[in-house]
Design an enzyme around this catalytic site. Structure first.
Site, short mmCIF file in Angstrom:
data_model
loop_
_atom_site.label_atom_id
_atom_site.label_comp_id
_atom_site.label_asym_id
_atom_site.label_seq_id
_atom_site.Cartn_x
_atom_site.Cartn_y
_atom_site.Cartn_z
N CYS A 108 0.87 -1.18 0.00
CA CYS A 108 0.00 0.00 0.00
C CYS A 108 0.91 1.22 0.00
O CYS A 108 1.75 1.37 0.89
CB CYS A 108 -0.86 -0.01 1.26
SG CYS A 108 -1.79 1.51 1.52
N CYS A 118 -0.43 3.57 -6.50
CA CYS A 118 -1.56 3.11 -5.68
C CYS A 118 -1.83 1.69 -6.13
O CYS A 118 -1.92 1.42 -7.33
CB CYS A 118 -2.78 3.99 -5.92
SG CYS A 118 -4.26 3.37 -5.09
N1 DGL Z 1 -4.09 0.87 -1.31
C1 DGL Z 1 -4.02 2.30 -1.11
C2 DGL Z 1 -2.69 2.82 -1.64
O1 DGL Z 1 -1.96 2.12 -2.34
C3 DGL Z 1 -5.16 3.01 -1.79
C4 DGL Z 1 -6.50 2.83 -1.14
C5 DGL Z 1 -6.66 3.60 0.15
O2 DGL Z 1 -6.69 4.85 0.13
O3 DGL Z 1 -6.77 2.94 1.17
O4 DGL Z 1 -2.34 3.95 -1.36
#
Ligand code: DGL
Length: 273
Positions: free
Chosen positions: A83, A193
């Site tokens: 993430c 992301c």
């Molecule tokens: N998985 C998150 C990231 O890569 C995006 C989703 C979220 O904001 O939780 O930043």
């Protein structure tokens, strides 16, 4: 008896922990599993607390600390922070029960690779407000290669749209028009992301394939493979154990959406941290 060898061998058989705010990290996990089929993985999706992209640093640090402790209890030998928003805070957490090399996050390997290459000079970075607001990509890319021309933009609508399955061109393109203003001359887009892997093709098509969207999960898988080998932590025998999947909140929607990221059904267990 060589104690060091015994400790390392016992670590080799232990699982690799992967976590995300929710389901986007499953796309990283899928690529890791393809690259390293002999390894067992434990996935944690913090669905009770998503989205991470809008959270403060203090809050994110506390969520990430709890998840890492949970993965430690699962005996994980390595952690993959799947993430980008969580990756912006991981190095700011003081006491983690893992050595630096045991934690791979999704930003540093990308930055190191892109800063070192000569092919792409005009780079666009997109991600959550947290990731872009942290300035981590701009700062680290420019630190290593000051000649890069970087534009970064927060694209907060894209992650929820992907989760809800709004991935058709006719829905995405009007939003791209707004978000990608100023990106016309970019040579490479870094999709910072983990949700965006589902829409790589749509982004390239929006730009009539005049630029490349970086396939980040592959780069993270290469990095993990390299660290496991260098540290002698790779599992030499194919694991007999199945991968484990945990979510901090389970709804029917999450279960449906997980198939989009992983291409198969899995048995999620709910765990409150
Ligand atoms: N998985 C998150 C990231 O890569 C995006 C989703 C979220 O904001 O939780 O930043």
């Amino acid at each position: 008896m060589d104690l060091n060898k015994t400790i390392i061998n016992s670590l080799s058989n232990q699982p690799i922990g992967v976590f995300d705010s929710g389901l986007g990290g499953l796309s990283i996990l899928k690529t890791l599993k393809n690259k390293l089929p002999q390894e067992q993985f434990v996935y944690f999706g913090d669905t009770a607390h998503l989205p991470y992209g809008d959270k403060s640093e203090v809050t994110l640090k506390s969520y990430v600390t709890s998840i890492i402790r949970f993965l430690e209890k699962q005996n994980c030998k390595m952690i993959v922070v799947a993430c980008n928003s969580a990756a912006t805070v991981i190095k700011k957490i003081k006491y983690l029960p893992f050595r630096d090399y045991q934690i791979i996050e999704v930003i540093t390997p990308i930055v190191e690779l892109i800063a070192a290459q000569k092919k792409y000079q005009k780079i666009g970075v997109i991600g959550t407000r947290k990731t872009i607001g942290s300035g981590m990509f701009d700062r680290e890319l420019s630190r290593i290669n000051p000649n890069l021309d970087i534009i970064s933009k927060a694209t907060p609508l894209l992650a929820p749209m992907v989760e809800d399955g709004f991935v058709e061109k006719n829905v995405l393109f009007p939003i791209f028009k707004k978000y990608f203003e100023g990106f016309e001359d970019r040579e490479l887009i870094i999709p910072a992301c983990t949700h965006y892997s589902i829409i790589y093709n749509q982004i390239e098509q929006y730009f009539n394939n005049s630029l490349k969207v970086l396939h980040t999960p592959k780069i993270i898988a290469e990095k993990l493979d390299q660290v496991l080998l260098n540290q002698n932590l790779n599992n030499p025998d194919k694991t007999e154990k199945s991968d484990l999947f945990y979510l901090s909140d389970i709804t029917k929607d999450f279960l449906r959406e997980s198939v989009l990221f992983l291409d198969r059904d899995v048995d999620f267990k709910q765990v409150s941290l």
